[in-house]
Enzyme design. Structure first.
Site, PDB file in Angstrom:
ATOM      1  N   HIS A  65      -0.786  -1.952   6.374  1.00  0.00           N
ATOM      2  CA  HIS A  65      -0.552  -1.382   7.712  1.00  0.00           C
ATOM      3  C   HIS A  65      -1.694  -0.464   8.156  1.00  0.00           C
ATOM      4  CE1 HIS A  65       3.456  -2.990   7.747  1.00  0.00           C
ATOM      5  NE2 HIS A  65       3.863  -2.253   6.731  1.00  0.00           N
ATOM      6  N   ASP A  96       4.891 -10.051   2.491  1.00  0.00           N
ATOM      7  CA  ASP A  96       5.684  -8.825   2.621  1.00  0.00           C
ATOM      8  C   ASP A  96       6.687  -8.991   3.775  1.00  0.00           C
ATOM      9  OD1 ASP A  96       5.194  -5.629   1.819  1.00  0.00           O
ATOM     10  OD2 ASP A  96       6.022  -5.883   3.839  1.00  0.00           O
ATOM     11  N   HIS A 119       7.292  -6.936   6.025  1.00  0.00           N
ATOM     12  CA  HIS A 119       6.713  -6.367   7.242  1.00  0.00           C
ATOM     13  C   HIS A 119       5.414  -7.074   7.607  1.00  0.00           C
ATOM     14  CE1 HIS A 119       9.043  -3.093   5.255  1.00  0.00           C
ATOM     15  NE2 HIS A 119       9.496  -2.919   6.489  1.00  0.00           N
ATOM     16  N   ASP A 145       9.387  -6.569  -0.626  1.00  0.00           N
ATOM     17  CA  ASP A 145      10.509  -6.093   0.182  1.00  0.00           C
ATOM     18  C   ASP A 145      11.104  -7.262   0.970  1.00  0.00           C
ATOM     19  OD1 ASP A 145       8.188  -6.199   1.675  1.00  0.00           O
ATOM     20  OD2 ASP A 145       8.260  -4.114   2.331  1.00  0.00           O
TER      21      ASP A 145
HETATM   22 ZN   LIG Z   1       6.719  -4.039   3.580  1.00  0.00          ZN
END
Ligand SMILES: [Zn+2]
Length: 325
Positions: free
Chosen positions: A136, A174, A176, A261
């Protein structure tokens, strides 16, 4: 060893060197370091040191540590941050949280060491069990989604600069969206970024309509997976959205943002990927790597917040990386 001696005794020195330089089919590097335990955000924060502890205990219990080639993080790597990050971002992180800067730097050094090991043919592929994560991170001067520096993006540029690698495929599973990685390469046709994620989760980016721009148009692939998505859903996404693009792209190296995740029972995610699912994804990426780049894969931990689930998935992923089959 016997074969090597035989070759040396036979005077076949060139062939002998080749055999020595060629990695064993099964050799998988593993970057471990006690400093991965040091980064604390806050007492109840899910991105906690126990993640690393649970991973190492699981790898030890499964006998995986006995089979891996250990790699130490590369030191003195601050200069390489500038491949992706502005000096003002780095200075800001360091000023706001010097400890986080130091610990994130170790994680960057971990993946760079893995690149060194794979690109020098010391190992065939490698996994870095590092934290904090990185996908990120952009140049906002602050932490973004538990990330400070974008290790995977830095590793891609590092492989290009240091080893003359031309085309890098980044696979990000992931939960996200790796908005920092997308941002870093959005107009760059030398990096194909493929990400599966839930667009309605943090950071709210990663819509499939975002395909890259300029020369990079077509080199950014986002796949939305809705809550409850299963192994079949993510495997379908890899089969239908990744394989053809990757084969056309023909990468010289593959990097994986391995966030778990997206696994079932995660604290932050809502997907239902099992450890068998991650094994299948790993096998699919390995097949691309075998076809195009001599099996060269560098994988690094991103998210994954169910301590035992994350450790189990990491073990399954590394076991698949090690598999000769
Ligand atoms: Zn994540």
């Amino acid at each position: 060893m016997e074969r090597r001696n035989f070759l040396a005794l036979s005077g076949l020195t060139i062939l002998s060197k080749y055999v020595q330089a060629k990695p064993k089919k099964s050799s998988t590097g593993l970057v471990l370091d006690q400093r991965f335990l040091k980064h604390h955000i806050s007492p109840q924060h899910p991105e906690k040191p126990l993640r690393y502890q649970a991973i190492t205990e699981k790898l030890n219990n499964e006998g995986i540590l006995d089979k891996a080639v250990f790699i130490k993080p590369k030191e003195d790597i601050e200069q390489w941050l500038n491949l992706i990050h502005s000096q003002s971002h780095i200075d800001s992180i360091n000023r706001n949280d010097a400890q986080a800067h130091t610990h994130a730097l170790v994680a960057t050094g971990a993946v760079l060491a893995a690149v060194d090991a794979v690109c020098s043919n010391n190992v065939r592929n490698a996994f870095s069990a590092s934290r904090p994560p990185g996908h990120h991170a952009k140049n906002t001067g602050q932490e973004e989604g538990f990330c400070y520096y974008n290790h995977i993006a830095i590793a891609a540029r590092y492989a290009q600069k240091q080893y003359g690698v031309k085309k890098v495929l980044i696979v990000d599973w992931d939960y996200h969206h790796g908005n920092g990685t997308e941002w870093a390469f959005y107009s760059d046709p030398s990096v194909l970024y493929f990400s599966t994620h839930d667009v309605f989760a943090y950071p709210g980016t990663g819509f499939p309509s975002r395909i890259g721009e300029g020369a990079g148009k077509g080199f950014n692939i986002n796949v939305h997976l809705e809550c409850g998505s299963t192994d079949k859903d993510i495997i379908d996404a890899f089969q239908h959205k990744l394989l053809a693009a990757a084969n056309k792209f023909s990468p010289d190296i593959i990097l994986i943002s391995a966030g778990f995740d997206s696994r079932q029972d995660d604290l932050l995610g809502c997907l239902n990927i099992t450890d068998q699912g991650f094994i299948k994804l790993t096998e699919m990426v390995k097949a691309i790597a075998d076809k195009h780049c001599d099996g060269k894969i560098i994988s690094m931990l991103e998210g994954g917040y169910n301590l035992q689930g994350n450790a189990d998935a990491v073990a399954a992923h590394i076991t698949a990386l090690m598999d000769d089959g």
